[in-house]
Design an enzyme around this catalytic site. Sequence first.
Site, PDB file in Angstrom:
ATOM      1  N   ARG A  53      66.005  53.941  55.780  1.00  0.00           N
ATOM      2  CA  ARG A  53      65.451  52.612  56.023  1.00  0.00           C
ATOM      3  C   ARG A  53      64.249  52.606  56.962  1.00  0.00           C
ATOM      4  O   ARG A  53      63.223  51.990  56.659  1.00  0.00           O
ATOM      5  CB  ARG A  53      66.523  51.676  56.640  1.00  0.00           C
ATOM      6  CG  ARG A  53      67.431  51.045  55.641  1.00  0.00           C
ATOM      7  CD  ARG A  53      68.824  50.944  56.219  1.00  0.00           C
ATOM      8  NE  ARG A  53      69.344  52.288  56.365  1.00  0.00           N
ATOM      9  CZ  ARG A  53      69.995  52.908  55.392  1.00  0.00           C
ATOM     10  NH1 ARG A  53      70.247  52.297  54.285  1.00  0.00           N
ATOM     11  NH2 ARG A  53      70.409  54.155  55.560  1.00  0.00           N
ATOM     12  N   THR A  54      64.377  53.248  58.107  1.00  0.00           N
ATOM     13  CA  THR A  54      63.315  53.117  59.117  1.00  0.00           C
ATOM     14  C   THR A  54      62.016  53.724  58.591  1.00  0.00           C
ATOM     15  O   THR A  54      60.954  53.098  58.637  1.00  0.00           O
ATOM     16  CB  THR A  54      63.755  53.785  60.432  1.00  0.00           C
ATOM     17  OG1 THR A  54      65.041  53.268  60.786  1.00  0.00           O
ATOM     18  CG2 THR A  54      62.775  53.502  61.549  1.00  0.00           C
ATOM     19  N   LYS A  82      57.661  76.469  64.339  1.00  0.00           N
ATOM     20  CA  LYS A  82      57.056  77.663  64.966  1.00  0.00           C
ATOM     21  C   LYS A  82      57.125  77.586  66.486  1.00  0.00           C
ATOM     22  O   LYS A  82      56.559  78.422  67.169  1.00  0.00           O
ATOM     23  CB  LYS A  82      55.590  77.769  64.544  1.00  0.00           C
ATOM     24  CG  LYS A  82      55.370  77.896  63.054  1.00  0.00           C
ATOM     25  CD  LYS A  82      53.861  77.925  62.758  1.00  0.00           C
ATOM     26  CE  LYS A  82      53.546  77.246  61.449  1.00  0.00           C
ATOM     27  NZ  LYS A  82      52.127  76.844  61.379  1.00  0.00           N
ATOM     28  N   ARG A 103      60.963  59.229  65.108  1.00  0.00           N
ATOM     29  CA  ARG A 103      62.419  59.331  65.355  1.00  0.00           C
ATOM     30  C   ARG A 103      62.689  60.745  65.840  1.00  0.00           C
ATOM     31  O   ARG A 103      62.185  61.714  65.270  1.00  0.00           O
ATOM     32  CB  ARG A 103      63.217  59.036  64.094  1.00  0.00           C
ATOM     33  CG  ARG A 103      64.710  59.339  64.291  1.00  0.00           C
ATOM     34  CD  ARG A 103      65.552  58.866  63.160  1.00  0.00           C
ATOM     35  NE  ARG A 103      65.639  57.414  63.140  1.00  0.00           N
ATOM     36  CZ  ARG A 103      66.399  56.715  62.308  1.00  0.00           C
ATOM     37  NH1 ARG A 103      67.143  57.350  61.422  1.00  0.00           N
ATOM     38  NH2 ARG A 103      66.429  55.402  62.344  1.00  0.00           N
ATOM     39  N   HIS A 131      66.852  51.813  69.627  1.00  0.00           N
ATOM     40  CA  HIS A 131      66.258  51.672  68.293  1.00  0.00           C
ATOM     41  C   HIS A 131      65.668  50.258  68.256  1.00  0.00           C
ATOM     42  O   HIS A 131      66.198  49.361  67.593  1.00  0.00           O
ATOM     43  CB  HIS A 131      67.355  51.853  67.235  1.00  0.00           C
ATOM     44  CG  HIS A 131      66.864  52.074  65.840  1.00  0.00           C
ATOM     45  ND1 HIS A 131      65.546  51.911  65.465  1.00  0.00           N
ATOM     46  CD2 HIS A 131      67.537  52.442  64.713  1.00  0.00           C
ATOM     47  CE1 HIS A 131      65.436  52.173  64.162  1.00  0.00           C
ATOM     48  NE2 HIS A 131      66.623  52.499  63.691  1.00  0.00           N
TER      49      HIS A 131
HETATM   50  N1   CP Z   1      69.278  51.575  60.219  1.00  0.00           N
HETATM   51  C1   CP Z   1      68.619  52.741  60.225  1.00  0.00           C
HETATM   52  O1   CP Z   1      68.004  53.134  61.231  1.00  0.00           O
HETATM   53  O2   CP Z   1      68.693  53.434  59.050  1.00  0.00           O
HETATM   54  P1   CP Z   1      68.051  54.852  58.782  1.00  0.00           P
HETATM   55  O3   CP Z   1      68.762  55.846  59.672  1.00  0.00           O
HETATM   56  O4   CP Z   1      68.266  55.127  57.335  1.00  0.00           O
HETATM   57  O5   CP Z   1      66.587  54.783  59.159  1.00  0.00           O
END
Ligand code: CP
Length: 305
Positions: A53-54, A82, A103, A131
């Site tokens: 999703r993100t 590396k 992320r 998040h």
């Molecule tokens: N909700 C969420 O962060 O989903 P993903 O881990 O798929 O990005």
Amino acid sequence: MRFKGKDIISINDMTKPEIIHILETAKKMEKRSSKKLMQGKILGTLFFEPSTRTRLSFESAAKRLGAQTVGFADPSVSSVKKGESLWDTIKVTEKYCDVIVMRHPHEGSARLAAEAASVPIINGGDGPNQHPTQTLLDLYTIKKCQGKLTGLKVAMSGDLKYGRTVHSLAAALSLFNCRVFFIAPPELQMPKHILDELDRRNIKYSLHPRIEDVITKVDVLYSTRIQKERFPNEKEYEKVKNIFILKQSMLRGVKKNLSIMHPLPRVNEIMKEVDDTPYAEYFEQAGNGIPVRMALLALVTGVIR
Ligand code: CP
């Protein structure tokens, strides 16, 4: 209110007026054609941990605004393999893009990246910490379903210890005077530093071992996955992996306006039969990532104010 050049690292860095401005901008994004707003700009997507999703909704949001994207979804195909440091990775990739969403498995990594970068850094999740863009889309979803954000009764269930989405959401809801219910086994309850912060802000909360204890009282039930990847060992995960499974039969007597939310992915926390009830909002919630992330990208790159 100035967003141009701003890093989005933690929901705690944002004021209530700033959050409201982002949500109002997201609403406008749903209505207007914004195809050219970010033409000529490039979004970098650096994903050191898996995501559906993100990453995809940020890419989709950028493309809907006319921007292009570069990046990786797997650090093993980057020069991290590396031995390149995060600092150096950011110092280099900032030359290739106008804004970066990252992320990373380590708490604090997004803050470090923001120190290194001269372009805005958006935290797409740093370990079990924060998040913030998920929280903004969660707030957007709650406002859409409930018609307001203030004074709601919100329950969060599942892995409240390692689940970064609930850490950010609890902090955000405290700005809107919501009553919160934390449902988890003792070993996965909300971290003390978050409860202390709620105490400091005079927010009413309570801890519960079972969903059934509160489900008929609340406006929102926010279910979360047990975060297997953050457990110290498999045995600890096995003990709790099936602790909460929401079934249709558990929805008897709930409030008519109940919204069941989940940041997804789900494993087995919500049975598929719940998808067909009027309470299920989690797929709509995932879709709301698009206008919210469009708003964020447009604001931090300064193409709108
Ligand atoms: N909700 C969420 O962060 O989903 P993903 O881990 O798929 O990005």
